[in-house]
Design an enzyme around this catalytic site. Structure first.
Site, PDB file in Angstrom:
ATOM      1  N   LYS A 285       3.267  42.951 -75.911  1.00  0.00           N
ATOM      2  CA  LYS A 285       3.739  43.688 -77.082  1.00  0.00           C
ATOM      3  C   LYS A 285       2.958  43.299 -78.336  1.00  0.00           C
ATOM      4  CE  LYS A 285       7.141  46.292 -75.548  1.00  0.00           C
ATOM      5  NZ  LYS A 285       7.096  47.759 -75.694  1.00  0.00           N
TER       6      LYS A 285
ATOM      7  N   GLU B 244       0.042  45.530 -78.277  1.00  0.00           N
ATOM      8  CA  GLU B 244       0.491  46.893 -78.572  1.00  0.00           C
ATOM      9  C   GLU B 244       0.684  47.080 -80.077  1.00  0.00           C
ATOM     10  OE1 GLU B 244       3.895  49.907 -76.915  1.00  0.00           O
ATOM     11  OE2 GLU B 244       4.565  47.942 -77.597  1.00  0.00           O
TER      12      GLU B 244
ATOM     13  N   GLU C 221      -3.948  53.067 -83.447  1.00  0.00           N
ATOM     14  CA  GLU C 221      -3.238  54.344 -83.516  1.00  0.00           C
ATOM     15  C   GLU C 221      -1.754  54.171 -83.836  1.00  0.00           C
ATOM     16  OE1 GLU C 221      -3.654  53.327 -79.050  1.00  0.00           O
ATOM     17  OE2 GLU C 221      -4.798  53.077 -80.915  1.00  0.00           O
TER      18      GLU C 221
ATOM     19  N   GLU D 146       9.790  65.734 -72.283  1.00  0.00           N
ATOM     20  CA  GLU D 146       8.400  65.844 -71.856  1.00  0.00           C
ATOM     21  C   GLU D 146       8.330  66.108 -70.352  1.00  0.00           C
ATOM     22  OE1 GLU D 146       4.238  63.350 -72.578  1.00  0.00           O
ATOM     23  OE2 GLU D 146       6.167  62.322 -72.737  1.00  0.00           O
TER      24      GLU D 146
ATOM     25  N   SER E  56       3.142  59.334 -70.326  1.00  0.00           N
ATOM     26  CA  SER E  56       3.973  59.942 -71.363  1.00  0.00           C
ATOM     27  C   SER E  56       3.378  59.623 -72.728  1.00  0.00           C
ATOM     28  CB  SER E  56       5.404  59.411 -71.280  1.00  0.00           C
ATOM     29  OG  SER E  56       6.145  59.806 -72.419  1.00  0.00           O
TER      30      SER E  56
ATOM     31  N   CYS F 234      11.037  43.779 -67.681  1.00  0.00           N
ATOM     32  CA  CYS F 234      10.983  43.004 -68.925  1.00  0.00           C
ATOM     33  C   CYS F 234      11.809  41.717 -68.848  1.00  0.00           C
ATOM     34  CB  CYS F 234      11.481  43.842 -70.091  1.00  0.00           C
ATOM     35  SG  CYS F 234      10.571  45.381 -70.321  1.00  0.00           S
TER      36      CYS F 234
ATOM     37  N   GLU G 243      10.898  61.317 -73.575  1.00  0.00           N
ATOM     38  CA  GLU G 243      10.302  61.321 -72.238  1.00  0.00           C
ATOM     39  C   GLU G 243      10.997  62.339 -71.342  1.00  0.00           C
ATOM     40  OE1 GLU G 243       9.963  57.571 -70.256  1.00  0.00           O
ATOM     41  OE2 GLU G 243       8.240  56.943 -71.446  1.00  0.00           O
TER      42      GLU G 243
ATOM     43  N   CYS H  13       6.404  52.839 -71.595  1.00  0.00           N
ATOM     44  CA  CYS H  13       7.115  51.817 -72.369  1.00  0.00           C
ATOM     45  C   CYS H  13       6.472  50.439 -72.263  1.00  0.00           C
ATOM     46  CB  CYS H  13       8.568  51.714 -71.895  1.00  0.00           C
ATOM     47  SG  CYS H  13       9.469  53.247 -72.084  1.00  0.00           S
TER      48      CYS H  13
END
Length: 657
Positions: free
Chosen positions: A356, A359, A364, A280, A317, A499, A277, A297
């Site tokens: 999560k 996710e 992908e 980037e 990102s 989190c 990141e 994230c």
């Protein structure tokens, strides 16, 4: 300071918003289902009734205190009313408490015991409703709902997602979704903040405990697990320890005793996320493209952005989250080192977050259909598994993490708190730009839901925003889009506080003081580590050298896309009988509604009625046609009309006839 008397005790109050908070300050805990300090006052359950001298019986949650009030909180009449309310709730409640996921953590159960409810005098009329397992993150059981409204207000007031709403009235009232479909087909982002405020078993985390045990017991599988930073400072709460107590070593021992072959550190991959990141951001800043950079994230935030801000997907990102980075590295490295097939290697992630789970299931983030992370366990799920295994957690010795993914820096540790990702990335950027001179970045730490900070690096002034809670994020994004606020990096975490307050964390409270203690545990861990800048992680340097630039990019990056809010093709609005020759599809997504979708629908329906076309028309509502910038959108027999007005729609309908 003003004086008030509660239960014959004189005390003072200042800015408390209701009698309930004044009583709690005095150590008097009034029962309530519907009151949450961070949400608006709803006053539906009536459990917090008190008797006010000269005013009679009033709900404490919605009564503002005044000078000289005299209150009784526990009279015979009030106890009788509370007991009757509980009996009425139990009469319409699924009473299979022993197999309920919220057993022993259920307010209805504890209040019934507290008030001596040993029988229900009312006829049972348990509502008929199927359990909703459509979501990968949460489950719903309408038969246990007490209509407190906490979930509805949380989803609206804190997260601005609006996946849950009240429908119908009186005895038919219920909490539901749009057109009563499964929540997995809704715009729900899976954050499970609704689960945290649900006082009973109507909303729960979706468990993967059975699947994980099956994998552990399968002799043909190698099962490894990764531990997130936030879980290590919260699991102890479920075994009697203070919030923020770090129990990493005991967690590792417990996991090894349970049968996991290797235990790795998600923070190791967080160091990779920081570097990726960071690079980037520096590249984008140099080119002046796709700024501000949004961190990627938090999966709840990413899904929210994909659904609500498709024009900003390019600003996210492309770096994978630490969970997914480590999953891809584990499956790439261990399949070679251990000479096993990818499908025989099972990666489990211990996370504070229910989103999560969604996710990990994204297409992908897999290779030929095999996911990089097979299962996600929340902190709560791990506690249940430890108890099921019969381990006395507090008596366990401490063990070390396994190599090659066991060494991390302090930058990876602080990912679990709001502001932590920004600080970690800026530590790396400062090291890169300032050539070893690292400024004090503590001011980046988010001590409130939205914090904007300026910092000078490499001769430039950078503006960073750290925001938690998606309603706050929505407002910040709107300010950025309207140029009211200019930022270079925006860190978004779906859960208030980050989190550490994830939907899979201990449910004791949604309390900022508790979240602060948990975050403090992460920052204390950061302090004692020898390396606090991600690029200085020796394990990271070695793996980068082994992978090479091209392979590293493939393993550590992903792509984002505009995501349809609702998975269904559409819902028929008007189900009048008759052969249909006219087929209309209208988008009811948030952007289209904001741009006049409702007015378009009403205008078209008026035209259909006035021209006797209703019986000949099939009118469907869809959630998204993936062209939010061109709404409202209407299809007439397949022809798509963008930025459609009522006149445009009528003209096309006349042609179609």
């Amino acid at each position: 300071m003003k004086k008030i008397t509660i239960d014959n005790i004189e005390t003072t109050f200042k800015n408390e918003r209701n009698v309930l908070e004044v009583a709690r300050n005095l150590g008097i805990e009034l029962p309530t289902f519907c009151y949450q300090p961070e949400l608006s006052i709803f006053g539906s359950c009536r459990m917090c009734l008190v008797e006010v001298e000269g005013r009679g019986i009033l709900p404490a949650c919605s009564t503002v205190p005044w000078e000289g009030m005299v209150i009784q909180t526990n009279t015979s009449q009030i106890r009788s009313i509370r007991k009757m309310i509980l009996e009425m709730m139990l009469a319409s409640h699924d009473q299979q408490c022993t197999i309920c996921p919220k057993s022993e953590n259920c307010r209805l159960q504890s209040f019934a015991k507290q008030h001596g409810v040993d029988e229900v005098r009312f006829q049972s009329f348990k509502p008929e409703a199927e359990k909703d397992f459509s979501s990968l993150a949460i489950t719903r059981d309408q038969t246990k709902c007490v209509l407190c409204g906490n979930c509805v207000r949380m989803c609206d007031e804190i997260q601005s997602v609006d996946a849950l709403k009240f429908s119908f009235r009186g005895a038919k009232a219920k909490v539901g979704t749009f057109l009563d479909k499964g929540i997995g087909f809704e715009e729900c982002i899976g954050c499970a903040q609704c689960v945290k405020v649900c006082p009973v078993g109507a909303l729960n985390e979706r468990h993967n405990i059975k699947e994980v045990w099956n994998a552990v017991y399968d002799k043909n599988k190698t099962v490894v697990v990764q531990i997130s930073p936030a879980a290590r400072v919260t699991l102890g709460e479920l075994f009697g320890k203070d919030a923020g107590t770090r129990v990493t070593g005991k967690i590792i021992t417990a996991l090894k005793r349970m049968g996991f072959d290797k235990v790795f550190d998600t923070c190791f991959a967080a160091d990779f996320t920081v570097v990726e990141e960071g690079n980037e951001f520096l590249a984008r800043k140099k080119k002046g493209e796709n700024l501000p950079l949004f961190t990627s994230c938090c999966p709840g935030w990413v899904k929210f952005a994909e659904q609500n801000f498709p024009d900003l997907v390019g600003n996210l990102s492309s770096a994978k989250s630490p969970q997914q980075m480590l999953g891809s590295m584990i499956k790439d490295r261990l399949t070679t080192d251990m000479k096993i097939k990818r499908e025989d290697l099972v990666v489990v992630a211990l996370m504070p977050c229910t989103a999560k789970k969604f996710e990990a299931a994204r297409e992908e983030l897999s290779v030929n259909g095999n996911p990089d992370v097979d299962f996600v366990l929340t902190t709560n799920e791990l506690a249940l598994m430890i108890k099921e295994r019969g381990l006395d957690f507090n008596k366990l010795t401490e063990s070390e993490l396994d190599e090659p993914f066991g060494l991390s820096t302090g930058a990876g540790i602080i990912f679990g708190s709001s502001g932590g990702v920004s600080e970690a990335v800026l530590r790396y950027a400062a090291e890169t730009l300032e050539k070893g001179s690292t400024p004090d970045l503590k001011k980046l730490r988010a001590d409130k839901d939205l914090k904007i900070t300026e910092i000078k690096l490499g001769g430039e002034t950078l503006r960073l925003g750290a925001v938690s809670g998606l309603k706050n994020a929505r407002k910040l994004i709107e300010d950025v889009k309207s140029s009211k606020t200019k930022l270079d990096i925006i860190e978004v975490m779906a859960c208030p506080g980050g989190c550490v307050n994830g939907g899979g964390q201990p449910r004791a409270t949604v309390n900022k003081a508790v979240s602060k203690k948990r975050a403090g545990g992460l920052y204390n861990n950061d302090k004692v580590l020898s390396e606090r800048i991600s690029s200085n992680n020796p394990g990271l340097k070695k793996i980068y050298a082994d992978m090479g630039e091209k392979k590293a990019h493939n393993l550590l990056h992903t792509h984002h896309q505009h995501r349809q809010k609702n998975k269904n093709e559409g819902y028929v609005i008007d189900e009048t009988p008759g052969e249909k020759s006219l087929h209309l599809d209208i988008c009811f997504g948030a952007s289209c509604l904001k741009n006049g979708g409702q007015e378009l629908y009403l205008g078209v329906m008026k035209h259909l009625r006035e021209n006797n076309l209703v019986e000949k028309t099939e009118f469907k509502a869809t959630y998204c046609m993936k062209i939010c910038t061109k709404g409202p959108v209407l299809r007439v027999n397949g022809k798509q009309l963008e930025k459609c007005s009522v006149d445009m729609a009528i003209a096309e309908i006349k042609k179609a006839k």
